[in-house]
Motif scaffolding. Sequence first.
Motif, PDB file in Angstrom:
ATOM      1  N   THR A 120       0.816  -1.207   0.000  1.00 32.38           N
ATOM      2  CA  THR A 120       0.000   0.000   0.000  1.00 32.38           C
ATOM      3  C   THR A 120       0.856   1.266   0.000  1.00 32.38           C
ATOM      4  OG1 THR A 120      -0.151   0.238   2.409  1.00 32.38           O
ATOM      5  CG2 THR A 120      -1.722  -1.253   1.377  1.00 32.38           C
ATOM      6  N   VAL A 121       0.246   2.347  -0.499  1.00 33.28           N
ATOM      7  CA  VAL A 121       0.845   3.677  -0.395  1.00 33.28           C
ATOM      8  C   VAL A 121      -0.243   4.649   0.049  1.00 33.28           C
ATOM      9  CG1 VAL A 121       2.645   3.296  -2.121  1.00 33.28           C
ATOM     10  CG2 VAL A 121       0.420   4.216  -2.845  1.00 33.28           C
ATOM     11  N   ILE A 122       0.174   5.717   0.700  1.00 32.29           N
ATOM     12  CA  ILE A 122      -0.739   6.782   1.117  1.00 32.29           C
ATOM     13  C   ILE A 122      -0.406   8.043   0.335  1.00 32.29           C
ATOM     14  CG2 ILE A 122      -1.414   8.309   3.023  1.00 32.29           C
ATOM     15  CD1 ILE A 122      -0.856   5.972   4.936  1.00 32.29           C
ATOM     16  N   ILE A 123      -1.419   8.660  -0.251  1.00 35.55           N
ATOM     17  CA  ILE A 123      -1.226   9.930  -0.943  1.00 35.55           C
ATOM     18  C   ILE A 123      -1.892  11.012  -0.113  1.00 35.55           C
ATOM     19  CG2 ILE A 123      -1.558  11.246  -3.050  1.00 35.55           C
ATOM     20  CD1 ILE A 123      -1.781   7.462  -3.088  1.00 35.55           C
ATOM     21  N   GLY A 124      -1.086  11.927   0.378  1.00 37.11           N
ATOM     22  CA  GLY A 124      -1.540  12.947   1.325  1.00 37.11           C
ATOM     23  C   GLY A 124      -0.966  12.644   2.693  1.00 37.11           C
ATOM     24  N   ALA A 146       5.155   3.557   1.325  1.00 32.41           N
ATOM     25  CA  ALA A 146       5.548   4.959   1.168  1.00 32.41           C
ATOM     26  C   ALA A 146       4.336   5.862   1.316  1.00 32.41           C
ATOM     27  CB  ALA A 146       6.186   5.186  -0.206  1.00 32.41           C
ATOM     28  N   LEU A 147       4.623   7.131   1.605  1.00 38.25           N
ATOM     29  CA  LEU A 147       3.624   8.192   1.539  1.00 38.25           C
ATOM     30  C   LEU A 147       4.075   9.177   0.476  1.00 38.25           C
ATOM     31  CD1 LEU A 147       4.142   7.518   4.856  1.00 38.25           C
ATOM     32  CD2 LEU A 147       2.123   8.966   4.993  1.00 38.25           C
ATOM     33  N   PHE A 148       3.106   9.941  -0.073  1.00 38.91           N
ATOM     34  CA  PHE A 148       3.417  10.924  -1.105  1.00 38.91           C
ATOM     35  C   PHE A 148       2.718  12.237  -0.786  1.00 38.91           C
ATOM     36  CE2 PHE A 148       4.134   6.839  -2.976  1.00 38.91           C
ATOM     37  CZ  PHE A 148       5.247   7.018  -3.786  1.00 38.91           C
ATOM     38  N   ASP A 149       3.363  13.337  -1.158  1.00 41.36           N
ATOM     39  CA  ASP A 149       2.780  14.646  -0.895  1.00 41.36           C
ATOM     40  C   ASP A 149       3.388  15.668  -1.841  1.00 41.36           C
ATOM     41  OD1 ASP A 149       1.078  15.438   1.882  1.00 41.36           O
ATOM     42  OD2 ASP A 149       1.874  17.128   0.742  1.00 41.36           O
ATOM     43  N   THR A 150       2.760  16.852  -1.868  1.00 41.62           N
ATOM     44  CA  THR A 150       3.293  17.968  -2.660  1.00 41.62           C
ATOM     45  C   THR A 150       4.002  18.995  -1.777  1.00 41.62           C
ATOM     46  OG1 THR A 150       1.191  19.146  -2.466  1.00 41.62           O
ATOM     47  CG2 THR A 150       1.483  17.753  -4.410  1.00 41.62           C
ATOM     48  N   ASN A 151       3.838  18.877  -0.469  1.00 41.27           N
ATOM     49  CA  ASN A 151       4.385  19.851   0.468  1.00 41.27           C
ATOM     50  C   ASN A 151       5.875  19.593   0.686  1.00 41.27           C
ATOM     51  OD1 ASN A 151       5.096  21.479   2.634  1.00 41.27           O
ATOM     52  ND2 ASN A 151       3.232  21.057   3.797  1.00 41.27           N
ATOM     53  N   LEU A 192       5.220   9.182  -7.852  1.00 44.66           N
ATOM     54  CA  LEU A 192       4.204   8.163  -7.574  1.00 44.66           C
ATOM     55  C   LEU A 192       4.154   7.064  -8.631  1.00 44.66           C
ATOM     56  CD1 LEU A 192       1.770   7.198  -5.852  1.00 44.66           C
ATOM     57  CD2 LEU A 192       0.325   8.689  -7.241  1.00 44.66           C
ATOM     58  N   GLN A 193       4.025   7.430  -9.892  1.00 45.15           N
ATOM     59  CA  GLN A 193       3.853   6.420 -10.933  1.00 45.15           C
ATOM     60  C   GLN A 193       5.049   5.479 -11.021  1.00 45.15           C
ATOM     61  OE1 GLN A 193       1.763   7.398 -14.333  1.00 45.15           O
ATOM     62  NE2 GLN A 193       2.151   5.434 -15.308  1.00 45.15           N
ATOM     63  N   GLY A 194       6.261   6.051 -11.001  1.00 45.54           N
ATOM     64  CA  GLY A 194       7.455   5.216 -11.070  1.00 45.54           C
ATOM     65  C   GLY A 194       7.560   4.270  -9.887  1.00 45.54           C
TER      66      GLY A 194
END
Length: 213
Positions: free
Chosen positions: A88-92, A115-120, A139-141
């Motif tokens: 799993t991954v978390i976006i935000g 992993a987690l992903f963010d724009t900040n 994210l996509q990669g």
Amino acid sequence: MAKSYKSISMAVIRRLPKYHRYLKELIDKEVYRISSKELSAMMGFTASQIRQDLNNFGGFGQQGYGYNVEELYREIQKILGLTITYRTVIIGSGNLGQAIANYTNFQKYGFKLLALFDTNPKLIGMKIRDVPVFDIDELQGFIDEKQVDIGIICTPKEFAQDIANKLIKAGVSAIWNFAPIDLRVPEHVIIENVHLSDSLFILSYLLSNQENL
């Protein structure tokens, strides 16, 4: 994967986690067998409903004995797919994303947070319970490389559909959405929309109409 039970209603499926939770409590209390009547008193379902629910999956009780608690718990784990590991991954990575990342029970039941992903930029490079936060552009990669199964969306409403589209394009099979919007996804993608406000509003309704219930 667990056996497919396509004809079983979602109402039955949505009750399974409650069985799983109560059976785990019984195991922790070293209760080894239980009748449908005793389960009924604990869970608030009728004994008949419990038997009908479990019979959908073959039935696990014995007349005059009831249910073997550990055996039933293991079978429901299999039915729910909790014997499988999901990447799993978390976006935000704001407060909600971090709260979910810190919930260790997910890992215990096979939901491995990669992993987690963010724009900040203030969050990118951080670690939440040793899990890194990456830039959303990666994210996509990352999904391509790690073969992620589930994407968890914890972004503001206005970004959620775009994130869902990115997850789907990258090949994610399922989305757990916490953004306050019902996302549009193709039929082959499984989605669970969790609207926290809906539950709170129901509580508000029940509280404000207490005298009429």
